[in-house]
Write an enzyme that holds these catalytic residues in place. Sequence first.
Site, PDB file in Angstrom:
ATOM      1  N   THR A  16       0.833  -1.203   0.000  1.00 21.75           N
ATOM      2  CA  THR A  16       0.000   0.000   0.000  1.00 21.75           C
ATOM      3  C   THR A  16       0.865   1.249   0.000  1.00 21.75           C
ATOM      4  O   THR A  16       0.588   2.216  -0.725  1.00 21.75           O
ATOM      5  CB  THR A  16      -0.939   0.004   1.219  1.00 21.75           C
ATOM      6  OG1 THR A  16      -1.726  -1.190   1.217  1.00 21.75           O
ATOM      7  CG2 THR A  16      -1.863   1.214   1.184  1.00 21.75           C
ATOM      8  N   LYS A  37      -8.118  -1.272  -4.967  1.00 19.56           N
ATOM      9  CA  LYS A  37      -7.891  -2.433  -4.107  1.00 19.56           C
ATOM     10  C   LYS A  37      -9.039  -3.400  -4.359  1.00 19.56           C
ATOM     11  O   LYS A  37     -10.171  -3.167  -3.918  1.00 19.56           O
ATOM     12  CB  LYS A  37      -7.865  -2.000  -2.638  1.00 19.56           C
ATOM     13  CG  LYS A  37      -7.578  -3.121  -1.657  1.00 19.56           C
ATOM     14  CD  LYS A  37      -6.091  -3.379  -1.537  1.00 19.56           C
ATOM     15  CE  LYS A  37      -5.805  -4.406  -0.443  1.00 19.56           C
ATOM     16  NZ  LYS A  37      -4.362  -4.645  -0.285  1.00 19.56           N
ATOM     17  N   GLY A 112      -2.893  -5.699  -5.041  1.00 18.97           N
ATOM     18  CA  GLY A 112      -3.435  -6.975  -4.613  1.00 18.97           C
ATOM     19  C   GLY A 112      -3.366  -7.154  -3.108  1.00 18.97           C
ATOM     20  O   GLY A 112      -2.846  -6.302  -2.382  1.00 18.97           O
ATOM     21  N   GLY A 114      -1.910  -9.480  -0.036  1.00 17.86           N
ATOM     22  CA  GLY A 114      -0.891 -10.489   0.239  1.00 17.86           C
ATOM     23  C   GLY A 114       0.019 -10.716  -0.950  1.00 17.86           C
ATOM     24  O   GLY A 114       0.545  -9.777  -1.537  1.00 17.86           O
ATOM     25  N   ARG A 172      12.454  -1.484   2.950  1.00 14.85           N
ATOM     26  CA  ARG A 172      12.763  -1.548   4.382  1.00 14.85           C
ATOM     27  C   ARG A 172      11.522  -1.097   5.151  1.00 14.85           C
ATOM     28  O   ARG A 172      11.112   0.050   5.044  1.00 14.85           O
ATOM     29  CB  ARG A 172      13.941  -0.640   4.721  1.00 14.85           C
ATOM     30  CG  ARG A 172      15.299  -1.127   4.247  1.00 14.85           C
ATOM     31  CD  ARG A 172      16.381  -0.192   4.786  1.00 14.85           C
ATOM     32  NE  ARG A 172      17.722  -0.629   4.486  1.00 14.85           N
ATOM     33  CZ  ARG A 172      18.456  -0.192   3.452  1.00 14.85           C
ATOM     34  NH1 ARG A 172      17.929   0.673   2.594  1.00 14.85           N
ATOM     35  NH2 ARG A 172      19.683  -0.614   3.262  1.00 14.85           N
TER      36      ARG A 172
END
Length: 223
Positions: A16, A37, A112, A114, A172
């Site tokens: 996201t 989404k 998407g 996951g 990160r």
Amino acid sequence: MRGLFVTGTDTGVGKTEVSCALLRAARAAGLDAVGMKPAQSGHVPGEPSDAERLREASDCVEPLEAICPYTFAAPLAPAAAARLEGREVSLARVVEVARALAARHAAVVVEGAGGLLVPLTARETHADLAAALGLPVLVVARAGLGTVNHTALTVEALERRGLAVAGIVLNRTGPEDDPSVPLNPAEIARLTHREPIALLPWEPDIARRARSLGSILGAKIQF
């Protein structure tokens, strides 16, 4: 349809965040890009949902149902969350919503849930959705230990399905680095024959991090 499909090697890798940064960078460059989404689950009340964050980054007035046609309470894959509620996700419906957005905007960034093979419906995965939309796929992966295997598997799954790989972004997601972080980009490039687009830095200040990611990704990813 012009745009990108954003997948991850896992949940919590920053899809996201990366999608929102891409949307802001596109709009700053004068491109009318909108986020989507297909299905979200496990939304915590009182916090912005993924769909709300995408809409804000898109700077648009689309209703949330046009950004995200399916919302579920349980923090599960869309297909499983839908079963708990006695509902079904329709791939055709998701594609219809995406095409409607594409008709109203210049580009669509579809985030998407996951990873690539997470079940979207009772029969189809997010890989099937990416194929149905015909969009190149951007892979977002964590930066640290374990990412080489996860990223290589995701790229291999995309290539076996004939899906275009738009690139790989290593993200990160916290201040702690392990010894693998500086080595992982080269290892991923060696295994996948694809140089990661970026190793995104950690920045605790949310606003500053958003600007930093937008600047980095906007300069390297075109759609």
